[in-house]
Write a protein that holds these residues in place. Structure first.
Motif, mmCIF file in Angstrom:
data_model
loop_
_atom_site.group_PDB
_atom_site.id
_atom_site.type_symbol
_atom_site.label_atom_id
_atom_site.label_comp_id
_atom_site.label_asym_id
_atom_site.label_seq_id
_atom_site.Cartn_x
_atom_site.Cartn_y
_atom_site.Cartn_z
ATOM 1 N N ASP A 170 0.817 -1.212 0.000
ATOM 2 C CA ASP A 170 0.000 0.000 0.000
ATOM 3 C C ASP A 170 0.852 1.264 0.000
ATOM 4 O O ASP A 170 0.344 2.363 0.258
ATOM 5 C CB ASP A 170 -0.928 0.006 1.218
ATOM 6 C CG ASP A 170 -1.971 -1.091 1.160
ATOM 7 O OD1 ASP A 170 -2.381 -1.446 0.045
ATOM 8 O OD2 ASP A 170 -2.359 -1.615 2.224
ATOM 9 N N CYS A 171 2.153 1.100 -0.287
ATOM 10 C CA CYS A 171 3.077 2.240 -0.316
ATOM 11 C C CYS A 171 3.491 2.559 -1.747
ATOM 12 O O CYS A 171 3.570 1.673 -2.596
ATOM 13 C CB CYS A 171 4.346 1.930 0.492
ATOM 14 S SG CYS A 171 4.084 1.692 2.250
ATOM 15 N N VAL A 172 3.787 3.830 -1.986
ATOM 16 C CA VAL A 172 4.397 4.238 -3.243
ATOM 17 C C VAL A 172 5.769 4.804 -2.936
ATOM 18 O O VAL A 172 5.947 5.543 -1.969
ATOM 19 C CB VAL A 172 3.527 5.270 -4.002
ATOM 20 C CG1 VAL A 172 3.315 6.527 -3.186
ATOM 21 C CG2 VAL A 172 4.140 5.601 -5.368
ATOM 22 N N VAL A 173 6.740 4.404 -3.730
ATOM 23 C CA VAL A 173 8.126 4.822 -3.541
ATOM 24 C C VAL A 173 8.510 5.818 -4.625
ATOM 25 O O VAL A 173 8.248 5.595 -5.814
ATOM 26 C CB VAL A 173 9.072 3.605 -3.582
ATOM 27 C CG1 VAL A 173 10.531 4.059 -3.695
ATOM 28 C CG2 VAL A 173 8.880 2.742 -2.348
ATOM 29 N N PHE A 174 9.154 6.913 -4.211
ATOM 30 C CA PHE A 174 9.703 7.914 -5.131
ATOM 31 C C PHE A 174 11.210 7.729 -5.161
ATOM 32 O O PHE A 174 11.875 7.860 -4.128
ATOM 33 C CB PHE A 174 9.334 9.322 -4.669
ATOM 34 C CG PHE A 174 7.861 9.624 -4.717
ATOM 35 C CD1 PHE A 174 7.285 10.207 -5.828
ATOM 36 C CD2 PHE A 174 7.040 9.307 -3.632
ATOM 37 C CE1 PHE A 174 5.923 10.472 -5.874
ATOM 38 C CE2 PHE A 174 5.677 9.572 -3.663
ATOM 39 C CZ PHE A 174 5.111 10.158 -4.795
ATOM 40 N N GLU A 175 11.758 7.445 -6.332
ATOM 41 C CA GLU A 175 13.180 7.096 -6.469
ATOM 42 C C GLU A 175 13.758 7.643 -7.757
ATOM 43 O O GLU A 175 13.057 7.749 -8.761
ATOM 44 C CB GLU A 175 13.349 5.571 -6.479
ATOM 45 C CG GLU A 175 13.740 4.939 -5.172
ATOM 46 C CD GLU A 175 15.232 5.065 -4.865
ATOM 47 O OE1 GLU A 175 15.970 5.652 -5.692
ATOM 48 O OE2 GLU A 175 15.640 4.585 -3.802
ATOM 49 N N ASP A 176 15.055 7.951 -7.724
ATOM 50 C CA ASP A 176 15.729 8.441 -8.930
ATOM 51 C C ASP A 176 16.694 7.428 -9.520
ATOM 52 O O ASP A 176 17.235 7.657 -10.600
ATOM 53 C CB ASP A 176 16.515 9.717 -8.607
ATOM 54 C CG ASP A 176 17.742 9.419 -7.746
ATOM 55 O OD1 ASP A 176 18.860 9.758 -8.162
ATOM 56 O OD2 ASP A 176 17.577 8.835 -6.656
ATOM 57 N N ALA A 177 16.932 6.303 -8.823
ATOM 58 C CA ALA A 177 17.980 5.383 -9.251
ATOM 59 C C ALA A 177 17.437 3.985 -9.516
ATOM 60 O O ALA A 177 16.547 3.507 -8.803
ATOM 61 C CB ALA A 177 19.066 5.302 -8.175
ATOM 62 N N PRO A 178 17.968 3.291 -10.527
ATOM 63 C CA PRO A 178 17.529 1.932 -10.807
ATOM 64 C C PRO A 178 17.645 0.985 -9.613
ATOM 65 O O PRO A 178 16.772 0.143 -9.399
ATOM 66 C CB PRO A 178 18.455 1.504 -11.960
ATOM 67 C CG PRO A 178 18.762 2.784 -12.675
ATOM 68 C CD PRO A 178 18.891 3.803 -11.569
ATOM 69 N N ALA A 179 18.713 1.126 -8.822
ATOM 70 C CA ALA A 179 18.877 0.243 -7.663
ATOM 71 C C ALA A 179 17.753 0.444 -6.661
ATOM 72 O O ALA A 179 17.226 -0.515 -6.090
ATOM 73 C CB ALA A 179 20.231 0.494 -6.996
#
Length: 220
Positions: free
Chosen positions: A162-171
């Motif tokens: 139920d979470c959304v993750v904000f990320e800039d990197a493939p890892a």
């Protein structure tokens, strides 16, 4: 707000948002490059030794680059360099507004930094830090393993699905997917085509959330 939810998340309500820090909320790239460049020179490494390594924990990077008997020395040195080089760290567009607009029980930072480094970079940037900040010191395994995001969800008492993750990197995006989270890739340290995410945005300024009693949905 009356906008329709983005098609990638149509019909979905999320309980919490988990944010990567460097490259997603703040731009620390000049400071990181300076510190690691000096470190590489001190340890006799060739130019370009960090290519493709953004978003991964420093200890693992050091272990990949130095003999086993020098890893602790190398890790301690790069940490010392990063802790004192904070010049030019800035908040990325839309980051402060998005982060501060999410209620405290529904937001967390999940970073590959150590606890001390995260603290000084948050302070230097002036980002509105949430109460929950998960660092590499809080899990046995770091990104691209799911452990950091699982820990972030646990601390917020929500299901990672139920979470959304904000990320800039493939890892980081790989870690989020492995944890069962929805993903938003933020262009910056990587091009849009390099980000395998449910939704890719040019910046957090492009994100609009619709809040409800149960959490939030997207209108992008």
């Amino acid at each position: 707000m009356t906008s329709a939810p983005h098609p990638a998340f149509a019909g979905r309500t999320f309980a919490a948002a988990l944010f990567d820090m460097d490259g997603t909320l703040i731009d620390s790239t000049p400071a990181v490059d300076r510190a690691w460049s000096q470190w590489g020179t001190e340890f006799g490494l060739p130019d370009g030794f960090r290519d493709g390594m953004h978003g991964k924990p420093a200890r693992g990077l050091v272990a990949d680059l130095l003999p086993a008997d020098r890893v602790e020395e190398g890790f301690a040195r790069v940490q010392a360099l990063e802790l004192v080089d904070l010049a030019g760290i800035t908040v990325l567009p839309g980051a402060a507004e998005l982060l501060s607009g999410i209620p405290e029980p529904r937001r967390a930072i999940v970073t590959s930094c150590t606890r001390d480094l995260a603290a000084v970079r948050i302070a230097a940037s002036g980002i509105p830090a949430p109460a929950v900040v998960v660092t590499i010191d809080d899990t046995v395994l770091g990104k691209p393993n799911p452990d950091p995001f699982l820990e972030g969800a646990r601390r917020l008492s929500v299901d990672p699905r139920d979470c959304v993750v904000f990320e800039d990197a493939p890892a980081g995006l790989a870690a989020a997917r492995a944890a069962g989270c929805a993903t938003v890739g933020v262009v910056g340290t990587h091009r849009a085509g390099q980000l395998d995410a449910d939704l890719v945005v040019e910046s957090l300024a492009d994100v609009r959330l619709i809040f409800t009693a149960d959490g939030f949905s997207f209108a992008v």
